[in-house]
Scaffold this motif. Structure first.
Motif, mmCIF file in Angstrom:
data_model
loop_
_atom_site.group_PDB
_atom_site.id
_atom_site.type_symbol
_atom_site.label_atom_id
_atom_site.label_comp_id
_atom_site.label_asym_id
_atom_site.label_seq_id
_atom_site.Cartn_x
_atom_site.Cartn_y
_atom_site.Cartn_z
ATOM 1 N N LYS A 2 0.770 -1.227 0.000
ATOM 2 C CA LYS A 2 0.000 0.000 0.000
ATOM 3 C C LYS A 2 0.807 1.286 0.000
ATOM 4 C CE LYS A 2 -1.138 -2.003 3.309
ATOM 5 N NZ LYS A 2 -0.686 -3.329 3.007
ATOM 6 N N ASP A 3 1.952 1.346 0.669
ATOM 7 C CA ASP A 3 2.620 2.632 0.821
ATOM 8 C C ASP A 3 3.132 3.187 -0.505
ATOM 9 O OD1 ASP A 3 2.463 2.780 3.757
ATOM 10 O OD2 ASP A 3 3.680 0.979 3.604
ATOM 11 N N THR A 4 3.455 2.295 -1.424
ATOM 12 C CA THR A 4 3.924 2.759 -2.726
ATOM 13 C C THR A 4 2.866 3.570 -3.438
ATOM 14 O OG1 THR A 4 5.362 0.859 -2.928
ATOM 15 C CG2 THR A 4 4.746 1.963 -4.956
ATOM 16 N N PHE A 5 1.617 3.285 -3.168
ATOM 17 C CA PHE A 5 0.546 3.903 -3.918
ATOM 18 C C PHE A 5 0.155 5.267 -3.383
ATOM 19 C CE2 PHE A 5 0.244 -0.672 -4.275
ATOM 20 C CZ PHE A 5 0.447 -0.799 -5.629
ATOM 21 N N LEU A 6 0.929 5.777 -2.425
ATOM 22 C CA LEU A 6 0.650 7.127 -1.934
ATOM 23 C C LEU A 6 0.815 8.154 -3.049
ATOM 24 C CD1 LEU A 6 2.508 6.979 1.472
ATOM 25 C CD2 LEU A 6 0.086 6.688 1.034
ATOM 26 N N GLU A 618 -13.466 -5.606 5.116
ATOM 27 C CA GLU A 618 -14.615 -6.289 5.711
ATOM 28 C C GLU A 618 -14.216 -7.330 6.758
ATOM 29 O OE1 GLU A 618 -17.600 -5.302 5.387
ATOM 30 O OE2 GLU A 618 -17.089 -3.824 3.854
ATOM 31 N N LEU A 619 -12.921 -7.525 6.954
ATOM 32 C CA LEU A 619 -12.487 -8.492 7.950
ATOM 33 C C LEU A 619 -12.630 -7.928 9.359
ATOM 34 C CD1 LEU A 619 -9.249 -9.967 6.350
ATOM 35 C CD2 LEU A 619 -11.474 -11.054 6.576
ATOM 36 N N PRO A 620 -12.767 -8.788 10.355
ATOM 37 C CA PRO A 620 -12.765 -8.315 11.737
ATOM 38 C C PRO A 620 -11.344 -7.996 12.200
ATOM 39 C CG PRO A 620 -12.942 -10.696 11.692
ATOM 40 C CD PRO A 620 -12.997 -10.239 10.259
ATOM 41 N N PHE A 621 -11.243 -7.078 13.137
ATOM 42 C CA PHE A 621 -9.990 -6.805 13.847
ATOM 43 C C PHE A 621 -8.889 -6.292 12.916
ATOM 44 C CE2 PHE A 621 -6.968 -8.062 17.388
ATOM 45 C CZ PHE A 621 -7.608 -7.297 18.350
ATOM 46 N N VAL A 622 -9.261 -5.458 11.960
ATOM 47 C CA VAL A 622 -8.274 -4.808 11.098
ATOM 48 C C VAL A 622 -7.728 -3.582 11.831
ATOM 49 C CG1 VAL A 622 -7.879 -3.660 8.898
ATOM 50 C CG2 VAL A 622 -9.495 -5.567 9.035
ATOM 51 N N PHE A 623 -6.411 -3.481 11.928
ATOM 52 C CA PHE A 623 -5.789 -2.288 12.484
ATOM 53 C C PHE A 623 -5.562 -1.307 11.325
ATOM 54 C CE2 PHE A 623 -4.481 -5.616 15.536
ATOM 55 C CZ PHE A 623 -5.002 -5.051 16.694
ATOM 56 N N TRP A 643 -1.857 8.358 5.689
ATOM 57 C CA TRP A 643 -2.347 7.153 5.042
ATOM 58 C C TRP A 643 -3.042 6.234 6.034
ATOM 59 C CZ3 TRP A 643 -3.292 6.253 0.238
ATOM 60 C CH2 TRP A 643 -3.544 4.951 -0.197
ATOM 61 N N THR A 644 -4.151 5.653 5.607
ATOM 62 C CA THR A 644 -4.910 4.692 6.414
ATOM 63 C C THR A 644 -5.158 3.452 5.578
ATOM 64 O OG1 THR A 644 -6.023 6.351 7.794
ATOM 65 C CG2 THR A 644 -7.137 4.252 7.504
ATOM 66 N N GLU A 645 -4.702 2.310 6.050
ATOM 67 C CA GLU A 645 -5.018 1.036 5.392
ATOM 68 C C GLU A 645 -4.498 -0.105 6.245
ATOM 69 O OE1 GLU A 645 -4.529 -1.380 1.152
ATOM 70 O OE2 GLU A 645 -3.483 0.518 1.446
ATOM 71 N N GLY A 646 -5.346 -1.110 6.482
ATOM 72 C CA GLY A 646 -4.903 -2.298 7.194
ATOM 73 C C GLY A 646 -3.900 -3.085 6.377
ATOM 74 N N TRP A 647 -3.160 -3.941 7.055
ATOM 75 C CA TRP A 647 -2.124 -4.732 6.401
ATOM 76 C C TRP A 647 -1.926 -5.992 7.222
ATOM 77 C CZ3 TRP A 647 3.598 -2.759 5.538
ATOM 78 C CH2 TRP A 647 4.159 -3.432 4.448
#
Length: 766
Positions: A2-6, A618-623, A643-647
């Motif tokens: 994800k970070d590359t897509f900033l 849609e998953l549970p417990f995504v940070f 940036w906000t995105e679970g990983w």
């Protein structure tokens, strides 16, 4: 990942910002901290932002790429800049105005063919950042009387109200550190803990250094509590025997089950994904799962089984061969073991030979003695054969690689001196534990060459002791969510080979501990990136906060309970859990869906990323996100910026911390009464609920190696311990249908946990 897509989204630092506030444009340079590439004595960088055109900054003649940088106290909307060159000096023809993105300086505006001693630039689009710099690209010295950056402090209308007293919104563990932050509250201000429903005062203390401590408050109650100081109050929270584990264990596995590639909650084939969607080659999933299970097996064996084997043959043609080399697991296999089986199956089926991927297989092989009752022997044989065949292979197959590969070569016996970037793809010492595991597996399997694995691990740790500079954040927090791997390598070697580890190991860890304590001396008990930076500039560092406790608990096992830094390090480790659950400048738990998924959470993260490579929303417990550098030390008004995105890598870091947390506090005792009864007591994260009697299992083993299980039950509804009694009679132990014969002068081992995390005590079997 994800970070590359900033850069593609242009959301993080470079954006067209709406009118969040109506403030007058102003010169913000004087509010920032200035630095430069060089300076002539008497003409330092601070003279370029002092609002005095008679003073100036001058770079040295030898500096062929001179620059001056300004770091603002928080996120800033920049609408332009103005340069006034020193009177009488030749102005530079070409300069770049830059901003910082993910640790790199990116050019935003180029001035060229300049002949004027004054430059004024207005941007068409607002630049949103917390640091900028001006750099000359004409090889000429810079002489700047004034560098004015025009704009305004950024305030997000959606930031929302933040509680004045910040706590772990969900709850705290009995018998462990419990702290809160009170930004701006003077020293010696009183605070109280109130029972929420009755408003009864149950604890009191004083705030010091903008923090309060109520670690001594250990109620045996299911009540909610509030921290109150004057008119200020916190969110409600609870306190329980193992509260953090109670709200985490099941969701941790549910996330991992759903995040599997091909067979999780999304069946779509994704790029940069192998066993886990958006997992790439450095997700550390296998080792996190093995550590979790080994540290607290009863917790995971007693869970409801939700997974099932999914045959590759039932999938469309494009999925054929992506998994299925390993025979299926047996019926009633716990979910956590199913996940390990899945990870190994994908790696071997696809012949993944990146050094990180094949190193993960060592964890599966090492764990085999405690996985074998669930899995067919073919699984071990197939994984072992493949792992041996590629361990020293120096190249990586294109299909097993990605653009994030920084490995000079892939032979896991080779010395690894390459330091990874803040992406987290190559932490120091990643090969140490895998090589030590292969050493133990080789000995177990009768491999005459097993010693080569130990030798490689020894060389690697010896190099780390000599060459790693803990003052350099790229050896610690700069490794982002992978940092924990380094200190865990130290702990593994120290604990498993106390007489064979390299010299200077403990001293190196003591140095690490000192620096970590120094960098955590702040109102959040938050370990900073370095003296000036709170987090790696520009990054979503969520996984580092979640994984740092694993590093601390690993270090503490080396330092020993009597070491002067250990109590403070424990506070810091727990503060990072607290940070993830709301004790941070945003006042938010890291999961967007936290309030609906995590018991007790009131305020989740601002938003979640929809889509992305992982399709995790849609998953549970995504940070999803965590405070950025510009939120610290206390600027909640920055709001949902960055940036906000679970990983998957964030969750596996948390898995690992939870494993090391369980191991660190697990205690096992056994004594024999005068009447010949074995009294067994186990402290482990197993007693979660007041209204149900919870159980755990230990193992009794005689000298001949035969074992039987013994069920323990909670000592009381709020007890940290489980207890059980076993009668020795007529030279045998009888537990239900299990009987253990004892020989004369026999010795019994009582054990809980597996492998590196096994806790054991011995008693005479008289």
């Amino acid at each position: 990942m994800k970070d590359t897509f900033l850069l593609i989204t242009s959301f993080f630092l470079l954006a067209t910002v709406q009118n969040n506030v109506a403030l007058a444009q102003q010169n913000l340079s004087t509010s920032g901290m200035v630095s430069s590439s060089s300076s002539v004595e008497g003409q330092e960088a601070n003279f370029a932002i002092d609002n005095d055109t008679l003073s100036y900054w001058e770079s040295t003649a030898k500096d062929t790429e001179p620059w001056i940088a300004i770091r603002f106290p928080g996120a800033t909307e920049i609408t332009g800049f103005k340069i006034i060159f020193q009177e009488g000096a030749v102005p530079n023809e070409s300069v770049h105005f830059q901003y910082l993105l993910n640790g790199d300086w990116r050019s935003h505006h180029l001035v060229k063919e300049n002949q004027s001693d004054k430059i004024a630039v207005n941007f068409e689009k607002v630049l949103l950042t917390d640091r900028v710099r001006l750099i000359a690209n004409d090889k000429q010295t810079l002489h700047i009387a004034e560098l004015q950056v025009v704009g305004q402090q950024y305030v997000d209308d959606d930031a929302g109200e933040v509680k004045p007293l910040l706590v772990n919104q969900s709850g705290y563990n009995l018998g462990r550190p419990k702290r809160f932050t009170a930004p701006g509250v003077p020293d010696k201000t009183p605070f109280v803990i109130l029972e929420k429903d009755s408003e009864q005062e149950v604890f009191s203390g004083l705030i010091k250094n903008e923090k309060g401590d109520f670690s001594e408050f250990d109620p045996t109650s299911t009540s909610e509590y509030l921290v109150v100081s004057g008119e200020k109050t916190s969110f409600p929270f609870r306190i329980g025997p193992y509260w953090l584990e109670r709200v985490s264990y099941r969701p941790m596995l549910d996330f991992m089950m759903g995040a599997r590639h091909y067979v999780g909650n999304v069946s779509e084939i994704r790029n940069l994904s192998f066993a886990w969607r958006d997992g790439d080659f450095f997700n550390w999933a296998m080792q996190s799962l093995v550590a979790l299970y080994a540290s607290n097996p009863s917790a995971f064996e007693r869970m409801e089984i939700t997974g099932r084997y999914q045959s590759n043959a039932s999938f469309p043609e494009e999925y054929q061969g992506l998994w299925g080399v390993l025979e299926p697991f047996r019926e009633n296999t716990p979910d956590i073991v199913q996940l390990m089986h899945w990870d190994a199956d994908v790696k071997v089926s696809q012949k993944l030979d990146h050094e990180m991927q094949k190193a993960e297989l060592a964890h599966f092989l090492y764990a085999w003695p405690f996985l074998s009752r669930w899995l067919p022997r073919q699984n071990f044989d197939r994984v072992y054969a493949y792992t041996q065949s590629v361990w020293t292979k120096g190249t990586v197959s294109p299909h097993a690689n990605s653009q994030y590969d920084r490995s000079p070569e892939h032979n896991l016996l080779a010395l690894k001196t390459q330091l990874g970037s803040t992406k987290g793809e190559m932490p120091p010492g990643f090969s140490v534990i895998p090589n030590l595991m292969m050493y133990e597996v080789g000995k177990r399997e009768g491999d005459p060459d097993a010693g080569m694995y130990f030798d490689a691990a020894y060389r690697q740790l010896e190099w780390m002791i000599t060459h790693l500079d803990w003052e350099d954040p790229m050896t610690t927090k700069g490794q982002r969510m992978s940092e924990h791997i380094t200190m865990r390598a130290f702990a593994w070697f120290y604990q498993e080979y106390p007489d064979r580890h390299p010299e200077g190991l403990k001293e190196k860890v003591e140095e690490w501990a000192r620096i970590m304590v120094e960098r955590s001396d702040n109102l959040w008990d938050f370990r900073k990136y370095d003296e000036d930076e709170w987090t790696p500039p520009g990054w979503n560092e969520t996984g580092n906060i979640l994984g740092f406790p694993a590093a601390v608990f690993a270090a503490n096992t080396i330092l020993g309970k009597d070491h002067k830094e250990v109590p403070r390090l424990e506070e810091i480790a727990w503060a990072h859990f607290e940070n993830a659950f709301g004790r941070n400048p945003t006042g938010r738990q890291f999961s967007f869906k936290g309030p609906e998924e995590v018991e007790g959470v009131d305020l989740g993260w601002y938003s979640r990323h929809k889509g992305g490579i992982g399709l995790l929303e849609e998953l549970p417990f995504v940070f999803d996100g965590s405070p950025k550098n510009f939120h610290y030390p206390n600027q909640p008004e920055a709001g949902n910026l960055g940036w906000t995105e679970g990983w998957v890598q964030f969750n596996t870091a948390y898995n690992t911390s939870m494993a090391y947390l369980a191991n660190y506090y697990t205690r096992l005792e056994c004594r024999q009464s005068d009447s010949g009864v074995l009294i067994i007591r186990l402290e482990a994260p197993l007693n979660f609920h007041k209204d149900r009697e919870e159980h755990g299992r230990v193992w009794l083993t005689n000298k001949a190696g035969k074992s039987i299980p013994v069920e323990l039950k909670e000592a009381s509804p709020f007890s940290l311990a489980l207890e059980g009694r076993v009668k020795i009679q007529d030279s045998e132990l009888s537990v239900g249908a299990h009987v253990l014969r004892l020989e004369e002068n026999d010795q019994l081992k009582v054990s809980y946990g597996y492998g590196f995390f096994e806790k054991k005590v011995t008693v005479n079997g008289d």
